[in-house]
Design a protein around this motif. Structure first.
Motif: not given
Length: 231
Positions: A39-44, A62-65, A73-80
């Protein structure tokens, strides 16, 4: 997320702490997952998402999932990042969250995506020419040269097993995305007024949306074929 980033998955049932990708994929498989959707969501534009709102909101940030097919289940990234310049350590933690088992939002078929991309490329070229914001300069030229070098080297845009059309669609979508990025970053050209720059952004927005839809269609094509019973 570079190729050398460390990836872990947190929040999986039965796992008290984040685990590596291999173990995580195995765990998801035991939970019923038979494929993964991008998934590559963006505002709206919740592209590729199916809810619930809590998951969609985090994916949008995150602009992706990644959304599992076969289990909810879905996975959302958190980058550090940590470390000094030149020796930065990147870690990506994918948070496993419940999702709604429903068709993903606004994902076209490969055939639709290919037709839309042909129109989008024509539109992007016309817009850039009209506004005189075609990407130029050494940075833009270097990016284009690097892209051409990768293409000429026969790089694989998708893993083996994907339909040839999926690779063709993804390659074109990436090329359009590059042109748009260069236009935004380096292509001011004659569009020096605020109104002209706003017109450029407005004109290119639907082209960028089409390119993102096509990328998702290409990445998800194997899962979509399986869901339709083709495989």
């Amino acid at each position: 997320m570079g190729d050398d980033a460390v990836h872990r998955v947190a929040g999986l049932p039965g796992e008290a702490a984040p685990v590596g990708l291999t173990l995580a994929l195995g765990r998801l498989r035991t939970l019923g997952a038979t494929g993964l959707r991008v998934a590559l969501p963006a505002p709206g534009h919740p592209l590729g998402l199916s809810g619930p709102p809590e998951f969609n909101a985090r994916a949008l940030d995150a602009a992706e999932a990644v959304v599992c097919f076969g289990t909810a289940f879905g996975l959302v990234p958190e980058v550090s990042e940590a470390g000094p310049a030149g020796d930065v350590h990147v870690e990506v933690v994918w948070h496993a969250l419940p999702v709604r088992e429903a068709p993903p939002a606004d994902v076209p078929s490969l055939g639709e995506a290919e037709r839309e991309l042909a129109e989008a490329l024509r539109d992007a070229t016309a817009v850039l020419a009209r506004l005189d914001v075609a990407a130029s300069g050494p940075v833009a030229e270097a990016a284009i040269d690097a892209y051409r070098a990768r293409a000429e080297a026969g790089r694989e845009v998708l893993a083996p097993g994907y339909p040839p059309r999926a690779a063709r669609v993804l390659e074109l979508a990436q090329r359009i995305t590059l042109l748009i990025a260069l236009a935004h970053d380096h292509g001011h050209g004659a569009a020096v007024s605020a109104s002209e720059m706003a017109a450029r952004t407005q004109a290119l927005r639907p082209v960028e949306r089409t390119a993102r839809r096509a990328q998702v269609a290409a990445y998800n094509s194997m899962v979509e074929e399986r869901e339709r019973g083709v495989r």
